[in-house]
Design a protein around this motif. Structure first.
Motif, PDB file in Angstrom:
ATOM      1  N   GLU A  51     -10.744  51.591  -7.924  1.00 58.53           N
ATOM      2  CA  GLU A  51     -11.709  51.900  -7.037  1.00 58.53           C
ATOM      3  C   GLU A  51     -11.335  51.338  -5.178  1.00 58.53           C
ATOM      4  OE1 GLU A  51     -14.488  53.951  -6.996  1.00 58.53           O
ATOM      5  OE2 GLU A  51     -13.445  54.443  -9.062  1.00 58.53           O
ATOM      6  N   VAL A  52     -10.661  50.267  -5.306  1.00 62.49           N
ATOM      7  CA  VAL A  52     -10.553  49.423  -4.200  1.00 62.49           C
ATOM      8  C   VAL A  52      -8.808  49.544  -3.645  1.00 62.49           C
ATOM      9  CG1 VAL A  52     -12.292  47.890  -4.852  1.00 62.49           C
ATOM     10  CG2 VAL A  52      -9.958  47.295  -5.546  1.00 62.49           C
ATOM     11  N   ASN A  53      -9.091  49.038  -2.297  1.00 58.49           N
ATOM     12  CA  ASN A  53      -7.407  49.155  -1.683  1.00 58.49           C
ATOM     13  C   ASN A  53      -7.297  47.420  -1.858  1.00 58.49           C
ATOM     14  OD1 ASN A  53      -5.585  48.540   0.214  1.00 58.49           O
ATOM     15  ND2 ASN A  53      -6.536  49.930   1.818  1.00 58.49           N
ATOM     16  N   ILE A  54      -6.354  47.578  -2.904  1.00 54.14           N
ATOM     17  CA  ILE A  54      -6.115  46.032  -3.467  1.00 54.14           C
ATOM     18  C   ILE A  54      -5.452  45.093  -2.059  1.00 54.14           C
ATOM     19  CG2 ILE A  54      -4.641  44.576  -4.901  1.00 54.14           C
ATOM     20  CD1 ILE A  54      -7.111  46.032  -6.240  1.00 54.14           C
ATOM     21  N   PRO A  55      -4.382  45.564  -1.534  1.00 53.10           N
ATOM     22  CA  PRO A  55      -3.896  44.774  -0.540  1.00 53.10           C
ATOM     23  C   PRO A  55      -5.044  44.614   0.629  1.00 53.10           C
ATOM     24  CG  PRO A  55      -2.277  46.712  -0.921  1.00 53.10           C
ATOM     25  CD  PRO A  55      -3.585  46.717  -1.597  1.00 53.10           C
ATOM     26  N   TYR A  56      -5.788  45.353   1.012  1.00 58.26           N
ATOM     27  CA  TYR A  56      -6.783  44.948   2.148  1.00 58.26           C
ATOM     28  C   TYR A  56      -7.814  43.830   1.811  1.00 58.26           C
ATOM     29  CZ  TYR A  56     -10.264  45.744   5.610  1.00 58.26           C
ATOM     30  OH  TYR A  56     -11.216  45.721   6.363  1.00 58.26           O
TER      31      TYR A  56
END
Length: 309
Positions: A51-56
């Motif tokens: 669900e998420v933009n891990i690096p961000y």
């Protein structure tokens, strides 16, 4: 009687722990307005990694907290207002009826100041075709929790970046859903007041005109119990990210109550022998109950849907 709670913390783990505590330890109807510091709140049944933009989120040190209710992931910041209703479940009321009934006071408050907000579909609130609020609900025992977001002056670019999850890693044949256009409520107001003043207006409109209400102050015992729950559950990696075993198959299934992402193994007869469900869906059934219905099914759409009826 409707209890009105006001607590100024913006810690997402504490606020979500407070919801569980109030839902499970009180019998009164309750209303809260609250805000979180920047955070991502994922639905009860979702695969956080998808669900998420891990690096961000790592770069910006944004915490991820899982909530009790189903539905999709949302981004919170101090420009977003959250509201919660908790009450005994009205006999015979369907979830769609709960969404409509509990969002009506919010729409009424906005309509009263000239904002043409309306309910779209089952649980989205829109202005001019753009979404400013998503809602979700859950039921524990005989009580229901319905809560929602109200984008007021939220950083919409941060929202979009934080929720750009690596979906291609977690789907096979399914096409990723198209995000809804979004907007801030303040963009539809002339001389929009500060968010604190907007929250005060909402409170006065809702419980000043719609309900017989009384303020409630957390006791020291309440605060201690909520903090313990926040630490033991809502700040843990296991609750927020999960510790799921690997499965050999994966598919998506669209149902009347949302999209299910099925991770499963099959036995020598090709029937589902082990399964875990993720997804953006809202159901009064616990995930484990849905999973139990699918054990022994053929992993084809018609059989899966029949088992879930």
């Amino acid at each position: 009687m409707l209890l009105i709670l006001d607590h100024q913390t913006t810690c997402p783990a504490w606020n979500l722990a407070a919801e569980e505590y109030l839902l499970t330890h009180f019998t009164d109807s309750i209303f809260r307005l609250w805000r979180n510091a920047p955070s991502i709140i994922v639905g009860r049944h979702q695969n956080t990694w998808a669900e998420v933009n891990i690096p961000y989120i790592q770069q910006h040190q944004i915490p991820i907290i899982r909530r009790l209710s189903g539905g999709g992931a949302v981004f919170h910041d101090l420009g977003n207002v959250n509201y919660s209703f908790m009450e005994p479940k009205p006999p015979g009321e369907e979830s769609s009826g709960t969404f409509k009934r509990c969002t009506q006071p919010i729409l009424s408050a906005l309509n009263h100041i000239g904002i043409a907000a309306y309910l779209s579909g089952r649980n989205d609130l829109l202005i001019d075709g753009k979404k400013f609020s998503g809602t979700a609900q859950c039921q524990i025992g005989g009580r229901i929790l319905l809560h929602g977001t109200l984008l007021y002056t939220s950083a919409l670019s941060n929202l979009s970046q934080a929720l750009q999850g690596p979906r291609t890693k977690f789907t096979q044949k399914a096409v990723p859903s198209t995000p809804s256009p979004i907007c801030n409520i303040s963009s539809h107001m002339q001389d929009a007041p500060p968010i604190e003043q907007f929250m005060e207006y909402l409170s006065q409109h809702l419980y000043g005109q719609t309900y017989v209400s009384a303020p409630y102050t957390y006791t020291p015992q309440d605060l201690t119990a909520i903090e313990l729950l926040a630490t033991s559950k809502y700040r843990t990696h296991l609750w927020n990210w999960g510790d799921e075993p690997q499965f050999s198959h994966q598919t998506d299934l669209k149902t009347d109550f949302g999209t299910l992402q099925l991770h499963f193994d099959t036995d020598t007869n090709g029937l589902i022998s082990r399964i875990h469900i993720f997804g953006d869906y809202i159901s009064n059934f616990e995930r484990e109950a849905l999973e139990a219905r699918l054990i022994g099914c053929q992993p084809i759409e018609s059989a899966l849907k029949q088992a879930l009826i």
